[in-house]
Design an enzyme around this catalytic site. Structure first.
Site, PDB file in Angstrom:
ATOM      1  N   ARG A   1       2.630   5.248 -10.251  1.00 39.26           N
ATOM      2  CA  ARG A   1       1.833   6.066 -10.659  1.00 39.26           C
ATOM      3  C   ARG A   1       1.112   6.904  -9.166  1.00 39.26           C
ATOM      4  O   ARG A   1       0.188   7.910  -9.183  1.00 39.26           O
ATOM      5  CB  ARG A   1       0.617   5.854 -11.414  1.00 39.26           C
ATOM      6  CG  ARG A   1       1.240   5.317 -12.784  1.00 39.26           C
ATOM      7  CD  ARG A   1       0.332   5.149 -13.880  1.00 39.26           C
ATOM      8  NE  ARG A   1      -0.967   4.608 -13.437  1.00 39.26           N
ATOM      9  CZ  ARG A   1      -1.987   4.836 -14.392  1.00 39.26           C
ATOM     10  NH1 ARG A   1      -2.034   5.263 -15.529  1.00 39.26           N
ATOM     11  NH2 ARG A   1      -3.202   4.241 -13.804  1.00 39.26           N
ATOM     12  N   ASP A   2       1.354   6.353  -8.074  1.00 41.65           N
ATOM     13  CA  ASP A   2       1.021   7.063  -6.875  1.00 41.65           C
ATOM     14  C   ASP A   2       1.917   6.925  -5.747  1.00 41.65           C
ATOM     15  O   ASP A   2       1.247   6.682  -4.496  1.00 41.65           O
ATOM     16  CB  ASP A   2      -0.600   6.384  -6.381  1.00 41.65           C
ATOM     17  CG  ASP A   2      -1.455   7.060  -5.630  1.00 41.65           C
ATOM     18  OD1 ASP A   2      -1.193   8.544  -5.319  1.00 41.65           O
ATOM     19  OD2 ASP A   2      -2.032   6.695  -4.767  1.00 41.65           O
ATOM     20  N   LEU A   3       3.075   7.336  -5.869  1.00 39.30           N
ATOM     21  CA  LEU A   3       4.044   7.420  -4.816  1.00 39.30           C
ATOM     22  C   LEU A   3       3.865   8.753  -3.915  1.00 39.30           C
ATOM     23  O   LEU A   3       3.589   9.783  -4.377  1.00 39.30           O
ATOM     24  CB  LEU A   3       5.584   7.527  -5.490  1.00 39.30           C
ATOM     25  CG  LEU A   3       6.120   6.103  -6.075  1.00 39.30           C
ATOM     26  CD1 LEU A   3       7.373   6.509  -6.796  1.00 39.30           C
ATOM     27  CD2 LEU A   3       6.144   5.142  -5.080  1.00 39.30           C
TER      28      LEU A   3
END
Length: 321
Positions: A49-51
């Site tokens: 969810r935060d690449l």
């Protein structure tokens, strides 16, 4: 590729590597490793969810690791649908629009990262969540009514009232000159890279390529190693852990217990080096740590964060909110 409890020193973040003169081989291999990493996460029911480039680090031998699991969640948790995720520039349309989402939000982020590797700059650089959506549809075009019908009514009305965009052809968006140069002898081609981008940067998540399909894409599959890509997923002993309230001291104790458990497993033969060999292949360690641009795959070919989404606005959806 996945984060270890004790991290080894890496040479650079992907932010730095993006601005270097990468050939197709290196770019493809870096993407392969990212995809392997998120496949292991997804197989364990975890969404990162935060690449983004700053959460990915690289060594001079071209090996790569994914960092920062602070926003990662198991797919079964109630946190899965929160819009408070993903740095804005890499945020998938379904997150921006407050839709239910699943693992392939990470694939959108990888597509944004790949696009940045090609162009050398952020491809969707919105000033806020509404402008981010505008930037996406200006480039990729207004989505279909099939997609629109899955939106909440207020969001759908907002999107339908926006100007209609036909989208930019991918050959125009990512022209040949933006990609690494190729020769007749190269096994990896610009057309393959562009095709992969076009399959990851798809607004409708139902039509977006999956991580398994991406790993089998011709631009990526040349590196495919079952020992890496099909390795057992990380084990999660308590998938509901993050849903329970804990004090700071309790979190410290849980982290300490995890470290002790890792050390015990290491004594039994599951060492960090063993895991590294399993996921990183046989990449050479002899390259200069001060020259990432000379990265060698040593294998044979086979930012800005906000916490809003459009659905959090209960009144008229204007850009002043």
């Amino acid at each position: 590729m996945l984060l270890y409890l004790v991290m080894e020193l890496m040479d650079a973040s992907l932010c730095q590597v993006i601005h270097m003169d990468l050939d197709h081989e290196r770019m493809s291999y870096l993407l392969y490793q990212i995809l392997c990493g998120i496949r292991h996460l997804h197989s364990a029911g975890i969404i990162h969810r935060d690449l983004k480039p700053s959460n990915i680090v690289v060594k001079s031998d071209c090996t790569l690791k994914i960092l920062d699991f602070g926003l990662a969640r198991t797919a079964c948790t109630n946190f899965m649908m929160t819009p408070y995720v993903v740095t804005r520039y890499y945020r998938a349309p379904e997150v921006i629009l407050g839709m239910k989402y699943k693992e392939n939000v990470d694939i959108w982020s990888v597509g944004c990262i790949m696009g940045e590797m090609v162009k050398g700059s952020v491809i969707f650089q919105g000033t806020d969540h509404i402008d981010q959506w505008n930037k996406v549809i200006e480039v990729l075009g207004t989505p279909t009514m099939e997609f629109m019908n899955r939106l909440m009514e207020t969001v759908r009305n907002y999107v339908l009232n926006k100007p209609q965009y036909p989208g930019v052809n991918f050959a125009e968006l990512f022209p040949d000159w933006a990609f690494p140069s190729e020769t007749e002898q190269d096994k990896l081609k610009t057309g393959q890279a562009r095709d992969l981008l076009s399959k990851m940067l798809v607004i409708d998540p139902e039509a977006r390529i999956s991580v398994e399909e991406a790993l089998n894409h011709p631009y990526i599959h040349v590196w495919y190693d079952p020992a890496e890509a099909d390795a057992p997923p990380p084990q999660i002993s308590d998938k509901q852990l993050e849903e329970r309230e804990h004090s700071i001291d309790q979190w410290k104790e849980l982290i300490y217990d995890e470290v002790i458990d890792w050390e015990e497993r290491s004594k039994n033969g599951v060492t960090k080096e063993d895991c590294s060999d399993a996921v990183s292949g046989s990449a050479s360690q002899s390259s200069s740590a001060n020259d990432i641009s000379s990265m060698s795959t040593e294998q044979t070919l086979a930012s800005d964060t906000d916490s809003s989404s459009i659905d959090t606005l209960t009144g008229p959806l204007d850009e002043s909110q």
